[in-house]
Motif scaffolding. Structure first.
Motif, short mmCIF file in Angstrom:
data_model
loop_
_atom_site.label_atom_id
_atom_site.label_comp_id
_atom_site.label_asym_id
_atom_site.label_seq_id
_atom_site.Cartn_x
_atom_site.Cartn_y
_atom_site.Cartn_z
N THR A 170 -5.51 -24.51 38.12
CA THR A 170 -6.44 -23.36 38.76
C THR A 170 -8.06 -23.93 37.66
O THR A 170 -8.95 -24.07 38.91
N PRO A 207 -9.15 -27.92 40.58
CA PRO A 207 -9.27 -27.73 41.77
C PRO A 207 -10.77 -27.09 42.24
O PRO A 207 -12.20 -27.67 42.87
N ARG A 208 -10.95 -25.87 41.53
CA ARG A 208 -11.93 -24.77 41.38
C ARG A 208 -13.46 -26.14 40.81
O ARG A 208 -14.74 -26.32 41.32
N ILE A 216 -13.82 -29.64 41.53
CA ILE A 216 -13.69 -30.73 42.38
C ILE A 216 -14.20 -29.64 43.88
O ILE A 216 -16.18 -30.18 44.03
N ASP A 217 -14.27 -28.54 43.57
CA ASP A 217 -14.38 -27.51 44.99
C ASP A 217 -16.52 -27.47 44.89
O ASP A 217 -17.47 -27.35 45.19
N ASP A 218 -16.21 -27.22 43.31
CA ASP A 218 -17.91 -26.99 42.55
C ASP A 218 -19.13 -27.73 42.97
O ASP A 218 -20.05 -28.38 43.33
N LEU A 247 -18.63 -30.82 44.27
CA LEU A 247 -18.61 -31.14 46.24
C LEU A 247 -20.17 -30.07 46.97
O LEU A 247 -20.83 -30.24 47.65
N ARG A 248 -19.55 -28.57 46.06
CA ARG A 248 -20.53 -28.20 46.87
C ARG A 248 -21.82 -28.22 46.41
O ARG A 248 -22.98 -28.20 47.36
N LYS A 267 -16.52 -37.22 46.35
CA LYS A 267 -14.91 -36.78 46.28
C LYS A 267 -14.74 -38.50 45.52
O LYS A 267 -14.53 -38.24 44.07
N ARG A 319 -2.87 -33.25 37.58
CA ARG A 319 -4.09 -32.73 38.98
C ARG A 319 -4.74 -33.30 38.60
O ARG A 319 -5.60 -33.45 40.50
N MET A 352 -5.23 -34.96 42.14
CA MET A 352 -6.98 -34.99 44.04
C MET A 352 -7.80 -36.21 44.00
O MET A 352 -8.98 -36.18 44.72
#
Lengths: 163, 212
Positions: free
Chosen positions: A68, A71-72, A74-76, A78-79, A84, A121, A125
């Motif tokens: 978990t 992915p989180r 990496i999302d943060d 990008l935000r 990437k 993981r 990604m």
């Protein structure tokens, strides 16, 4: 510009803009995951405790499990403007603090599983692993600086190294 | 039962009393080993957030010596005997003095040997603690070989966090402290016993003692 020091506790996950210093103290079997994009000048750290949430995530901290946390974070990233294919990762930790001769138990080897799951993981990604200092039987304290993008790893009896 | 927060106060008191019986036996064993009086605190049953474990037993960065064993018998649990590095060193010196009759500073002995003395002392403490519980419950006593580590307190406690972390966010621990008396002025030796019961073992204990 002065770097703010931020200390992350168990299962914490944080993404920041440079300049900052991200610190985690006394990692045993846990993993310190660092991700960064030097062009966008953003970085993140997670203190991962266990490999897999097995889909059982309740109210728990997202940084607790490798499946978990990755992915989180990496999302943060990008935000906050990271791109990437520029994101690099470094990991430290995953020691086995105790070994009991003649005995294998899941909880004793959780460090190695944390390492392999975190790497898996990241790979899935498409995030490149720039450096790792994992395994062994000693705890680690880590410090990541956005002025050098280096991860300082302190190990008891082995001094300090930068990766 | 995997929700650690669902125990009532009678059950928590019962678990603590079991810890008390274990501690008494562990204190007697340590006293015999070191030929010193041992003081013990009344054990506490603690529900601790796994995220706060590192701070719960003191400065997370302090260096400790720890001995770890696994109970493989009827009452399944993990046990840790944990001491400040300095206390562990003094205990090993006291133990070696008992054995050889003369004082040998720990620095002059290979670490393999001092670790073997430390793990033996820890093993005796933890095994006695567990044996008293097994006697009480009528469960079979079987224990792993001890493992020993010297490291930061928070790295050591990762073991506890990862055991309980698989089931939830709260650890149920029985925590007690033993202190060696009659040492030279200004010296102290104490250690914490931490009992980390498996969830099934807690249910077994509460059923056997008829509080569940």
């Amino acid at each position: 510009m002065a770097e703010n020091s931020i200390v992350l506790g168990m299962a914490d996950l944080m993404v920041i803009r440079a300049p900052a210093r991200l610190i985690t103290l006394g990692l045993g079997s846990c993993i310190g995951l660092v991700v960064y994009d030097t062009a966008a000048k953003v970085a993140g750290m997670a203190h991962i405790m266990l490999p897999n949430s097995r889909g059982l995530m309740g109210s728990e901290k997202v940084g607790k499990f490798a499946d978990t946390a990755v992915p989180r974070i990496i999302d943060d990233m990008l935000r906050l403007g990271a791109v990437k294919n520029r994101i690099r990762a470094k990991i430290a930790g995953g020691a086995q603090m105790f070994s009991l001769p003649g005995m294998s138990a899941d909880f004793l080897t959780v460090g190695a599983k944390n390492v392999s799951e975190t790497m898996l993981r990241l790979r899935s990604m498409g995030i490149a692993l720039a450096a790792a200092d994992t395994g062994g039987n000693k705890g680690r304290t880590i410090e990541f600086s956005t002025s050098s993008w280096m991860l300082k790893v302190k190990t008891l009896g082995k001094g300090v190294k930068e990766i | 039962m995997s929700d650690m927060e669902s125990f009532n106060s009678l059950q928590l008191d019962t678990i603590r009393e079991v810890g008390n019986i274990g501690t008494g036996n562990a204190a007697t064993a340590l006293s015999g080993l070191l030929s010193r009086k041992i003081q013990m605190t009344v054990p506490k049953t603690e529900l601790v957030s796994i995220y706060d474990l590192g701070e719960h037993y003191g400065n997370p960065m302090q260096i400790v010596g720890a001995v770890f064993v696994r109970s493989l018998g009827g009452f399944q649990c993990s046990l840790i005997f944990i001491q400040n590095e300095e206390d562990a060193r003094l205990m090993v010196e006291l133990l070696l003095k008992q054995q050889f009759g003369t004082f040998i500073p720990v620095g002059e002995i290979p670490q393999e040997m001092t670790d073997s003395a430390l793990s033996e002392a820890g093993n005796i403490v933890l095994s006695s603690f567990l044996n008293a519980i097994n006697m009480l419950l009528g469960t079979q006593h079987q224990i792993s070989v001890p493992g020993v580590a010297h490291d930061m307190l928070s790295s050591i406690l990762d073991v506890v966090a990862s055991i309980y972390g698989q089931m939830g966010e709260t650890a149920l621990l029985v925590n007690t402290e033993l202190s060696v008396e009659g040492l030279e002025e200004g010296r102290k030796i104490s250690g914490h016993i931490i009992l980390i019961p498996d969830p099934d073992a807690l249910e077994l204990l509460l059923r056997k003692l008829k509080v569940m």
